[in-house]
Design a protein around this motif. Structure first.
Motif, PDB file in Angstrom:
ATOM      1  N   SER A  60       0.836  -1.198   0.000  1.00  7.21           N
ATOM      2  CA  SER A  60       0.000   0.000   0.000  1.00  7.21           C
ATOM      3  C   SER A  60       0.870   1.245   0.000  1.00  7.21           C
ATOM      4  O   SER A  60       2.045   1.217   0.384  1.00  7.21           O
ATOM      5  CB  SER A  60      -0.898   0.019   1.240  1.00  7.21           C
ATOM      6  OG  SER A  60      -0.116   0.185   2.417  1.00  7.21           O
ATOM      7  N   LYS A  61       0.278   2.362  -0.409  1.00  6.78           N
ATOM      8  CA  LYS A  61       1.010   3.624  -0.406  1.00  6.78           C
ATOM      9  C   LYS A  61       1.325   4.067   1.012  1.00  6.78           C
ATOM     10  O   LYS A  61       2.354   4.715   1.250  1.00  6.78           O
ATOM     11  CB  LYS A  61       0.205   4.685  -1.145  1.00  6.78           C
ATOM     12  CG  LYS A  61       0.089   4.407  -2.642  1.00  6.78           C
ATOM     13  CD  LYS A  61      -0.668   5.507  -3.375  1.00  6.78           C
ATOM     14  CE  LYS A  61      -0.738   5.211  -4.871  1.00  6.78           C
ATOM     15  NZ  LYS A  61      -1.482   6.273  -5.605  1.00  6.78           N
ATOM     16  N   TRP A 102       4.395   2.131   2.087  1.00  9.42           N
ATOM     17  CA  TRP A 102       5.565   2.630   1.362  1.00  9.42           C
ATOM     18  C   TRP A 102       6.048   3.959   1.935  1.00  9.42           C
ATOM     19  O   TRP A 102       7.250   4.174   2.131  1.00  9.42           O
ATOM     20  CB  TRP A 102       5.235   2.789  -0.115  1.00  9.42           C
ATOM     21  CG  TRP A 102       6.434   3.119  -0.936  1.00  9.42           C
ATOM     22  CD1 TRP A 102       6.896   4.366  -1.261  1.00  9.42           C
ATOM     23  CD2 TRP A 102       7.375   2.199  -1.493  1.00  9.42           C
ATOM     24  NE1 TRP A 102       8.052   4.267  -2.011  1.00  9.42           N
ATOM     25  CE2 TRP A 102       8.362   2.953  -2.170  1.00  9.42           C
ATOM     26  CE3 TRP A 102       7.467   0.814  -1.510  1.00  9.42           C
ATOM     27  CZ2 TRP A 102       9.417   2.373  -2.836  1.00  9.42           C
ATOM     28  CZ3 TRP A 102       8.524   0.229  -2.184  1.00  9.42           C
ATOM     29  CH2 TRP A 102       9.488   0.999  -2.829  1.00  9.42           C
ATOM     30  N   LYS A 123       9.776   4.041   3.232  1.00 12.27           N
ATOM     31  CA  LYS A 123      10.599   4.381   2.066  1.00 12.27           C
ATOM     32  C   LYS A 123      12.074   4.521   2.434  1.00 12.27           C
ATOM     33  O   LYS A 123      12.951   4.179   1.636  1.00 12.27           O
ATOM     34  CB  LYS A 123      10.109   5.675   1.404  1.00 12.27           C
ATOM     35  CG  LYS A 123      10.866   5.988   0.101  1.00 12.27           C
ATOM     36  CD  LYS A 123      10.325   7.220  -0.575  1.00 12.27           C
ATOM     37  CE  LYS A 123      11.061   7.456  -1.903  1.00 12.27           C
ATOM     38  NZ  LYS A 123      12.509   7.674  -1.726  1.00 12.27           N
ATOM     39  N   HIS A 171       7.926   1.373  -8.715  1.00 11.56           N
ATOM     40  CA  HIS A 171       6.493   1.474  -8.949  1.00 11.56           C
ATOM     41  C   HIS A 171       6.053   0.582 -10.108  1.00 11.56           C
ATOM     42  O   HIS A 171       6.737   0.483 -11.129  1.00 11.56           O
ATOM     43  CB  HIS A 171       6.111   2.925  -9.261  1.00 11.56           C
ATOM     44  CG  HIS A 171       6.500   3.887  -8.191  1.00 11.56           C
ATOM     45  ND1 HIS A 171       7.780   4.407  -8.100  1.00 11.56           N
ATOM     46  CD2 HIS A 171       5.797   4.404  -7.161  1.00 11.56           C
ATOM     47  CE1 HIS A 171       7.842   5.217  -7.050  1.00 11.56           C
ATOM     48  NE2 HIS A 171       6.661   5.231  -6.466  1.00 11.56           N
ATOM     49  N   PRO A 197       0.462  -1.117  -6.001  1.00 14.56           N
ATOM     50  CA  PRO A 197       1.282  -0.050  -6.594  1.00 14.56           C
ATOM     51  C   PRO A 197       2.779  -0.317  -6.705  1.00 14.56           C
ATOM     52  O   PRO A 197       3.458   0.349  -7.485  1.00 14.56           O
ATOM     53  CB  PRO A 197       1.028   1.134  -5.648  1.00 14.56           C
ATOM     54  CG  PRO A 197       0.649   0.516  -4.345  1.00 14.56           C
ATOM     55  CD  PRO A 197      -0.067  -0.765  -4.683  1.00 14.56           C
ATOM     56  N   TYR A 198       3.302  -1.304  -5.939  1.00 14.06           N
ATOM     57  CA  TYR A 198       4.759  -1.445  -5.887  1.00 14.06           C
ATOM     58  C   TYR A 198       5.213  -2.859  -6.256  1.00 14.06           C
ATOM     59  O   TYR A 198       4.553  -3.848  -5.921  1.00 14.06           O
ATOM     60  CB  TYR A 198       5.274  -1.085  -4.487  1.00 14.06           C
ATOM     61  CG  TYR A 198       4.861   0.296  -4.074  1.00 14.06           C
ATOM     62  CD1 TYR A 198       5.488   1.419  -4.617  1.00 14.06           C
ATOM     63  CD2 TYR A 198       3.814   0.496  -3.179  1.00 14.06           C
ATOM     64  CE1 TYR A 198       5.080   2.700  -4.268  1.00 14.06           C
ATOM     65  CE2 TYR A 198       3.404   1.770  -2.825  1.00 14.06           C
ATOM     66  CZ  TYR A 198       4.037   2.870  -3.373  1.00 14.06           C
ATOM     67  OH  TYR A 198       3.622   4.131  -3.043  1.00 14.06           O
TER      68      TYR A 198
END
Length: 210
Positions: A25-26, A29, A33, A63, A74-75
Protein backbone atom coordinates in the motif's frame (compact mmCIF):
# COMPACT_ATOMS: atom_id res chain seq x y z
CA UNK A 1 27.85 12.21 -4.40
CA UNK A 2 29.12 8.88 -5.76
CA UNK A 3 27.72 5.40 -5.32
CA UNK A 4 28.80 3.91 -1.97
CA UNK A 5 31.14 0.92 -1.91
CA UNK A 6 29.23 -2.35 -2.11
CA UNK A 7 29.10 -4.13 1.23
CA UNK A 8 26.47 -6.77 0.49
CA UNK A 9 22.68 -7.05 0.41
CA UNK A 10 21.46 -6.63 3.99
CA UNK A 11 18.87 -8.91 5.55
CA UNK A 12 16.74 -5.80 6.00
CA UNK A 13 16.16 -5.80 2.22
CA UNK A 14 14.54 -9.24 2.35
CA UNK A 15 12.54 -8.27 5.43
CA UNK A 16 11.33 -5.13 3.63
CA UNK A 17 9.96 -7.13 0.71
CA UNK A 18 8.37 -9.71 2.99
CA UNK A 19 6.52 -6.89 4.73
CA UNK A 20 5.64 -5.24 1.40
CA UNK A 21 4.10 -8.50 0.16
CA UNK A 22 1.85 -8.44 3.23
CA UNK A 23 0.93 -4.74 2.88
CA UNK A 24 1.47 -3.42 -0.65
CA UNK A 25 0.00 0.00 0.00
CA UNK A 26 1.01 3.62 -0.41
CA UNK A 27 0.71 4.05 3.35
CA UNK A 28 3.23 1.28 4.04
CA UNK A 29 5.56 2.63 1.36
CA UNK A 30 5.49 6.16 2.74
CA UNK A 31 6.29 4.90 6.24
CA UNK A 32 9.11 2.59 5.08
CA UNK A 33 10.60 4.38 2.07
CA UNK A 34 13.75 5.11 4.06
CA UNK A 35 14.22 1.34 4.48
CA UNK A 36 13.85 0.85 0.71
CA UNK A 37 16.33 3.64 0.00
CA UNK A 38 18.94 2.45 2.50
CA UNK A 39 18.55 -1.36 2.49
CA UNK A 40 17.45 -2.02 -1.11
CA UNK A 41 18.07 0.76 -3.59
CA UNK A 42 21.50 1.85 -2.39
CA UNK A 43 23.01 -1.67 -2.07
CA UNK A 44 21.65 -2.74 -5.47
CA UNK A 45 23.04 0.42 -7.08
CA UNK A 46 26.40 -0.25 -5.41
CA UNK A 47 26.29 -3.86 -6.64
CA UNK A 48 25.63 -2.66 -10.18
CA UNK A 49 28.58 -0.26 -9.90
CA UNK A 50 30.81 -3.11 -8.68
CA UNK A 51 29.76 -5.12 -11.76
CA UNK A 52 30.73 -2.32 -14.16
CA UNK A 53 32.99 -4.69 -16.15
CA UNK A 54 29.79 -6.02 -17.76
CA UNK A 55 28.51 -2.58 -18.70
CA UNK A 56 26.26 0.12 -17.26
CA UNK A 57 23.18 -1.15 -15.43
CA UNK A 58 19.60 0.06 -15.41
CA UNK A 59 18.12 0.04 -11.90
CA UNK A 60 14.39 -0.54 -12.29
CA UNK A 61 11.93 1.80 -10.62
CA UNK A 62 9.91 0.38 -7.70
CA UNK A 63 6.49 1.47 -8.95
CA UNK A 64 4.38 -0.91 -11.01
CA UNK A 65 2.68 0.18 -14.23
CA UNK A 66 -0.92 -0.65 -13.36
CA UNK A 67 -2.62 1.08 -16.29
CA UNK A 68 -3.44 -2.13 -18.14
CA UNK A 69 -3.29 -4.60 -15.25
CA UNK A 70 -6.08 -6.08 -13.16
CA UNK A 71 -3.60 -6.17 -10.28
CA UNK A 72 -3.57 -2.62 -8.95
CA UNK A 73 -0.98 -3.09 -6.20
CA UNK A 74 1.28 -0.05 -6.59
CA UNK A 75 4.76 -1.45 -5.89
CA UNK A 76 6.96 -4.21 -7.23
CA UNK A 77 7.86 -6.86 -4.66
CA UNK A 78 11.41 -7.11 -5.98
CA UNK A 79 14.26 -4.86 -7.06
CA UNK A 80 15.94 -5.65 -10.34
CA UNK A 81 18.92 -4.34 -12.31
CA UNK A 82 19.68 -5.10 -15.96
CA UNK A 83 22.86 -4.78 -17.99
CA UNK A 84 22.01 -4.67 -21.69
CA UNK A 85 24.33 -5.83 -24.48
CA UNK A 86 21.70 -5.22 -27.16
CA UNK A 87 18.08 -4.12 -27.54
CA UNK A 88 16.75 -7.16 -25.70
CA UNK A 89 19.69 -9.19 -24.43
CA UNK A 90 21.83 -8.99 -21.32
CA UNK A 91 22.31 -9.90 -17.66
CA UNK A 92 19.86 -9.46 -14.77
CA UNK A 93 20.07 -9.52 -10.98
CA UNK A 94 17.14 -9.35 -8.56
CA UNK A 95 16.53 -9.08 -4.83
CA UNK A 96 13.21 -10.02 -3.23
CA UNK A 97 11.88 -11.62 -0.05
CA UNK A 98 13.42 -14.98 -0.97
CA UNK A 99 16.90 -13.56 -1.56
CA UNK A 100 19.04 -13.19 -4.67
CA UNK A 101 18.40 -14.31 -8.25
CA UNK A 102 20.55 -13.93 -11.37
CA UNK A 103 19.61 -14.43 -15.00
CA UNK A 104 20.72 -13.84 -18.56
CA UNK A 105 19.49 -14.16 -22.13
CA UNK A 106 16.91 -12.21 -24.11
CA UNK A 107 13.73 -11.02 -22.42
CA UNK A 108 11.74 -9.39 -25.20
CA UNK A 109 11.78 -9.44 -28.96
CA UNK A 110 9.94 -7.99 -31.92
CA UNK A 111 8.33 -10.41 -34.39
CA UNK A 112 11.27 -9.72 -36.71
CA UNK A 113 13.77 -10.60 -33.99
CA UNK A 114 11.89 -13.81 -33.12
CA UNK A 115 11.96 -14.76 -36.80
CA UNK A 116 15.73 -14.11 -36.88
CA UNK A 117 16.19 -16.15 -33.70
CA UNK A 118 14.30 -19.12 -35.17
CA UNK A 119 16.12 -18.92 -38.48
CA UNK A 120 19.42 -19.07 -36.59
CA UNK A 121 18.29 -21.98 -34.39
CA UNK A 122 17.24 -23.77 -37.59
CA UNK A 123 20.80 -23.44 -38.89
CA UNK A 124 22.71 -26.64 -38.19
CA UNK A 125 25.86 -24.81 -37.06
CA UNK A 126 24.51 -21.90 -34.98
CA UNK A 127 21.54 -23.93 -33.78
CA UNK A 128 23.76 -26.74 -32.55
CA UNK A 129 25.94 -24.12 -30.83
CA UNK A 130 22.92 -22.86 -28.88
CA UNK A 131 22.00 -26.42 -27.88
CA UNK A 132 25.48 -26.92 -26.41
CA UNK A 133 25.37 -23.59 -24.57
CA UNK A 134 21.96 -24.20 -23.02
CA UNK A 135 22.74 -27.83 -22.17
CA UNK A 136 25.97 -26.83 -20.42
CA UNK A 137 24.16 -24.17 -18.39
CA UNK A 138 21.36 -26.53 -17.38
CA UNK A 139 23.93 -29.11 -16.28
CA UNK A 140 25.61 -26.37 -14.23
CA UNK A 141 22.36 -25.81 -12.34
CA UNK A 142 20.72 -22.99 -14.27
CA UNK A 143 17.01 -23.13 -15.05
CA UNK A 144 15.87 -22.42 -18.59
CA UNK A 145 12.96 -20.04 -18.94
CA UNK A 146 11.29 -17.65 -21.31
CA UNK A 147 8.08 -17.34 -23.25
CA UNK A 148 7.50 -20.32 -25.52
CA UNK A 149 4.81 -21.86 -27.67
CA UNK A 150 3.12 -25.09 -26.61
CA UNK A 151 2.97 -26.17 -30.24
CA UNK A 152 5.40 -25.94 -33.14
CA UNK A 153 5.95 -22.54 -34.77
CA UNK A 154 4.25 -22.11 -38.12
CA UNK A 155 6.22 -23.70 -40.91
CA UNK A 156 8.46 -25.78 -38.62
CA UNK A 157 8.01 -29.54 -38.39
CA UNK A 158 7.34 -30.91 -34.89
CA UNK A 159 10.07 -33.47 -35.56
CA UNK A 160 12.77 -30.79 -35.95
CA UNK A 161 15.80 -31.83 -33.84
CA UNK A 162 15.79 -28.45 -32.09
CA UNK A 163 12.03 -28.00 -31.82
CA UNK A 164 12.24 -27.35 -28.08
CA UNK A 165 14.40 -24.26 -28.59
CA UNK A 166 12.47 -23.20 -31.69
CA UNK A 167 9.32 -22.85 -29.59
CA UNK A 168 10.91 -20.03 -27.59
CA UNK A 169 9.90 -16.41 -28.17
CA UNK A 170 12.26 -15.31 -25.43
CA UNK A 171 15.06 -17.38 -23.89
CA UNK A 172 16.68 -17.00 -20.48
CA UNK A 173 18.54 -19.00 -17.88
CA UNK A 174 18.43 -18.20 -14.18
CA UNK A 175 19.70 -19.30 -10.80
CA UNK A 176 18.05 -18.73 -7.44
CA UNK A 177 20.73 -18.22 -4.80
CA UNK A 178 18.26 -17.61 -1.98
CA UNK A 179 19.87 -16.18 1.16
CA UNK A 180 23.37 -17.66 1.51
CA UNK A 181 25.76 -16.40 4.22
CA UNK A 182 27.71 -14.34 1.68
CA UNK A 183 24.67 -12.34 0.53
CA UNK A 184 25.20 -9.64 3.16
CA UNK A 185 28.96 -9.42 2.55
CA UNK A 186 31.14 -7.82 -0.15
CA UNK A 187 31.77 -11.34 -1.52
CA UNK A 188 28.27 -11.24 -3.02
CA UNK A 189 29.60 -9.34 -6.03
CA UNK A 190 32.01 -12.16 -6.90
CA UNK A 191 29.22 -14.73 -6.85
CA UNK A 192 27.05 -12.63 -9.15
CA UNK A 193 30.00 -11.90 -11.46
CA UNK A 194 30.91 -15.61 -11.63
CA UNK A 195 27.34 -16.51 -12.56
CA UNK A 196 27.17 -13.80 -15.20
CA UNK A 197 30.44 -15.05 -16.69
CA UNK A 198 29.00 -18.56 -16.86
CA UNK A 199 25.99 -17.14 -18.71
CA UNK A 200 28.16 -15.08 -21.06
CA UNK A 201 28.10 -17.60 -23.96
CA UNK A 202 24.28 -17.43 -24.05
CA UNK A 203 24.18 -13.65 -23.71
CA UNK A 204 26.77 -13.28 -26.48
CA UNK A 205 24.91 -15.70 -28.75
CA UNK A 206 21.72 -13.67 -28.25
CA UNK A 207 23.57 -10.42 -28.87
CA UNK A 208 24.95 -11.67 -32.16
CA UNK A 209 21.60 -12.99 -33.36
CA UNK A 210 19.27 -10.25 -32.14
Amino acid sequence: MGTPTFGGIPEAALDFYEDLEADNSKTFWAEHKHVYDEAVRAPVAALAEALAEFGPAKIFRPHRDVRFSKDKTPYKTHQGAFVAVGPSAGWYVQVDASGLMVAGGFYAATPEAVAQYRATVDDDVRGAELVRIVTDLERAGYERGGDRLKTSPRGIAPTHPRIDLLRHRTLTVSRQFGCPPWLSTPACVEHVAAAWREMAPLVEWCRQVL
